[in-house]
Design an enzyme around this catalytic site. Structure first.
Site, PDB file in Angstrom:
ATOM      1  N   HIS A 191       8.027   5.631  10.912  1.00 16.83           N
ATOM      2  CA  HIS A 191       6.721   5.000  10.663  1.00 16.83           C
ATOM      3  C   HIS A 191       6.659   3.615  11.302  1.00 16.83           C
ATOM      4  O   HIS A 191       7.009   2.609  10.677  1.00 16.83           O
ATOM      5  CB  HIS A 191       6.491   4.926   9.150  1.00 16.83           C
ATOM      6  CG  HIS A 191       5.121   4.466   8.738  1.00 16.83           C
ATOM      7  ND1 HIS A 191       4.752   4.360   7.415  1.00 16.83           N
ATOM      8  CD2 HIS A 191       4.036   4.095   9.450  1.00 16.83           C
ATOM      9  CE1 HIS A 191       3.504   3.930   7.334  1.00 16.83           C
ATOM     10  NE2 HIS A 191       3.043   3.755   8.558  1.00 16.83           N
ATOM     11  N   HIS A 227      -2.584   8.902   6.394  1.00 18.27           N
ATOM     12  CA  HIS A 227      -2.603   7.435   6.481  1.00 18.27           C
ATOM     13  C   HIS A 227      -4.044   6.958   6.649  1.00 18.27           C
ATOM     14  O   HIS A 227      -4.678   7.241   7.661  1.00 18.27           O
ATOM     15  CB  HIS A 227      -1.751   6.989   7.671  1.00 18.27           C
ATOM     16  CG  HIS A 227      -1.273   5.557   7.589  1.00 18.27           C
ATOM     17  ND1 HIS A 227      -2.120   4.497   7.315  1.00 18.27           N
ATOM     18  CD2 HIS A 227      -0.032   5.015   7.728  1.00 18.27           C
ATOM     19  CE1 HIS A 227      -1.408   3.370   7.297  1.00 18.27           C
ATOM     20  NE2 HIS A 227      -0.147   3.653   7.533  1.00 18.27           N
ATOM     21  N   HIS A 276       3.862   1.308  13.817  1.00 15.83           N
ATOM     22  CA  HIS A 276       2.561   1.253  14.509  1.00 15.83           C
ATOM     23  C   HIS A 276       2.641   0.204  15.611  1.00 15.83           C
ATOM     24  O   HIS A 276       3.365  -0.795  15.499  1.00 15.83           O
ATOM     25  CB  HIS A 276       1.442   0.871  13.540  1.00 15.83           C
ATOM     26  CG  HIS A 276       1.258   1.827  12.404  1.00 15.83           C
ATOM     27  ND1 HIS A 276       0.782   3.101  12.576  1.00 15.83           N
ATOM     28  CD2 HIS A 276       1.493   1.696  11.063  1.00 15.83           C
ATOM     29  CE1 HIS A 276       0.721   3.709  11.399  1.00 15.83           C
ATOM     30  NE2 HIS A 276       1.151   2.879  10.465  1.00 15.83           N
ATOM     31  N   GLU A 323       7.914   0.650   8.869  1.00 14.66           N
ATOM     32  CA  GLU A 323       6.591   0.169   9.304  1.00 14.66           C
ATOM     33  C   GLU A 323       6.688  -1.224   9.919  1.00 14.66           C
ATOM     34  O   GLU A 323       5.846  -2.078   9.684  1.00 14.66           O
ATOM     35  CB  GLU A 323       5.564   0.201   8.159  1.00 14.66           C
ATOM     36  CG  GLU A 323       4.135   0.179   8.693  1.00 14.66           C
ATOM     37  CD  GLU A 323       3.056   0.488   7.654  1.00 14.66           C
ATOM     38  OE1 GLU A 323       3.378   0.794   6.509  1.00 14.66           O
ATOM     39  OE2 GLU A 323       1.863   0.420   8.039  1.00 14.66           O
TER      40      GLU A 323
END
Lengths: 346, 346
Positions: free
Chosen positions: B6, B177, B8, B283
């Protein structure tokens, strides 16, 4: 003494449901409106209706339940403001009668006649009535009167200030508790309730509400939603926003209850949240009524979990079971003292 | 090998933001539309932009990040369906370029061109493109394209079935998500994200989705929102609804990541959720970037927490760090095998 700060009247006599049906039917056809707000429920029937709660208090070893109308029943999004006013009055009166009939077992907390888009000012007269006339020690405040669409402003908005002023003046805390969800995305007790708790706490992090209301007390139910599990996230977000530490920013004014229905959850709660901010509660007879096959006991028998947490000492348990509740609900403390139950310490 | 499932792309070059501004300005004034979808970002600039991620992979000891466009950036509620299609294409192409330039460090997961009220059928061609042409191994699926008003149907509704059929056919999992919140009640990373996770899991409890899609795989990020903390509540609610045990009902198809930013949260997660259902993730660079004063380390350095959980053995850590990801993302496993990295066992 063991005080359960979170119980709803979920075992209401059928007469209450029949009244509600007529009340709402009356919106479509005035001829169907209830002819009277006298429900015709006898004292005997009221006492009979709370036998499940009394039985569980007895079996599980709690003494007094802070008792309010069914949370999902508030349904502030339904009907009109006038409907909400009438319905709140009736539900609060039943709680008052029960806590008068069984004063050792129940003490009242009220629902407010909120309505989406309407200023919470509209709730002040009912708030004054339930505290001053009915002797209630707290209220449930719905942060989302729309029932799952979240169309009213956040709790830190000035929209809510009139009700906060009155809560401070009367010295009663608010439990931040949503009602039923009319949004098909949100199961009531499985999503909307928990999301409401998480959302409220995050709103409080973002704002500075307790600078304006240093004596205001909020209880966030269901263990604070997701907050303790993500305690690092919330500490970190507050830090990025240049807020003070949570202990300073919120924890003089915000407590969590123990409605978390398994031991590992209660262990986490008591590990990360300061003990002073944890209030015993079970929400029985409530959201999850079954027996956990992994333990052989009711999911919502939360006292068992607290008894099992090895890291808690007697003083900490006393805070969770009694003295924190006396601090957060000063009118409860005053009442107990008047009854000759001063507690172990101030 | 340590796979972070995970991450981004939150360190995009300014050229991407400038394009987005022009794209949205073009809604109000067509003269402001971007003249080209070529952003003019060089390979060098792309590699430069992900130096923070490479540095943290190196410092923290993870190897490969499953990398997708900025979650809040998806903003499916903004503009029009055509805007969403153009924006998704551009964002996915950047991820593809990065994972081509740095194949040892990043592998792509895509965003879908969802739009509120529009059937997810509209996403199928982009889904096919990113998997078949760009080699992506998964997608992010937004359960609330409205951005905090939850106006589309629950994930178990037939509305979503076309996209599930394609996910199964392509053998790619979806991370459930949400994107940014345009509802002032919901802070993005502090409320909307966590509520989205909790809501999705509860929807899955209520439904029977995996009877219709036995091979569909969902990842619920942020440790599953509130779910592990309230594991007893969810087990109890499923029981009251006469659903099978969660292990049977959901856990063959649903996993949680480890984006929980403190040790007690990770301890709870690994205690209540079966190890087979936990995928390592941080993340980073993401929601909570600071250093925890209680530990002296970054909140989102989640590998440290997993390393510290005393009850985990080596085999369990291997599952969390690598083999569960290979199982849930079969195209990732195939790619790694092709690269001569078969993993310790199937």
């Amino acid at each position: 003494m063991i005080i359960d700060i979170h119980g709803h009247y979920t075992t209401e006599p059928q007469a209450l449901h029949q009244f509600r049906d007529k009340q709402l039917a009356g919106l479509a056809d005035a001829a169907r409106k209830p002819s009277s707000t006298d429900l015709g429920i006898s004292d005997e029937a009221l006492v009979q209706s709370v036998q499940p709660q009394l039985k569980q208090q007895n079996e599980r070893g709690s003494d007094l339940t802070i008792f309010s109308p069914r949370a999902a029943g508030m349904a502030h999004h339904v009907g009109s403001e006038a409907v909400s006013v009438q319905w709140s009055t009736i539900c609060n009166n039943l709680i008052h009668r029960i806590s008068t009939l069984l004063p050792e077992n129940f003490i009242g907390v009220g629902q407010l006649p909120q309505f989406p888009g309407v200023s919470p000012k509209n709730c002040i007269s009912e708030l004054e009535r339930i505290v001053k006339e009915l002797g209630f020690v707290g209220v449930n405040l719905n942060p989302d009167p729309s029932g799952g669409y979240w169309t009213d402003p956040p709790l830190t908005d000035k929209h809510w200030y009139p009700i906060y002023e009155k809560l401070c003046e009367l010295q009663v805390p608010a439990m931040i508790h949503v009602s039923s969800s009319c949004n098909p995305n949100f199961h009531g007790t499985g999503a909307h309730y928990i999301n409401g708790d998480t959302t409220a706490f995050m709103q409080l992090i973002q704002g500075n509400l307790f600078k304006d209301f240093p004596t205001l007390q909020f209880v966030i139910p269901h263990g604070g939603g997701a907050v303790p599990f993500h305690w690092g996230r919330y500490r970190g977000l507050a830090q990025e926003m240049k807020k003070p530490l949570l202990s300073e920013h919120l924890l003089k004014n915000v407590s969590f209850d123990t409605c978390v229905y398994h031991l590992p959850g209660i262990e986490l709660l008591t590990k990360v949240v300061p003990i002073d901010n944890i209030l015993f509660a079970s929400e029985m007879v409530g959201a999850v009524k079954g027996i956990d096959p992994e333990t052989g006991h009711h999911y919502d028998d939360t006292k068992r979990y607290i008894d099992q947490v090895k890291t808690l000492n007697d003083e900490q348990r006393y805070k969770i079971f009694e003295s924190n509740a006396r601090r957060v609900y000063p009118r409860l403390d005053a009442l107990l003292k008047k009854r000759g139950k001063p507690g172990k310490k101030a």
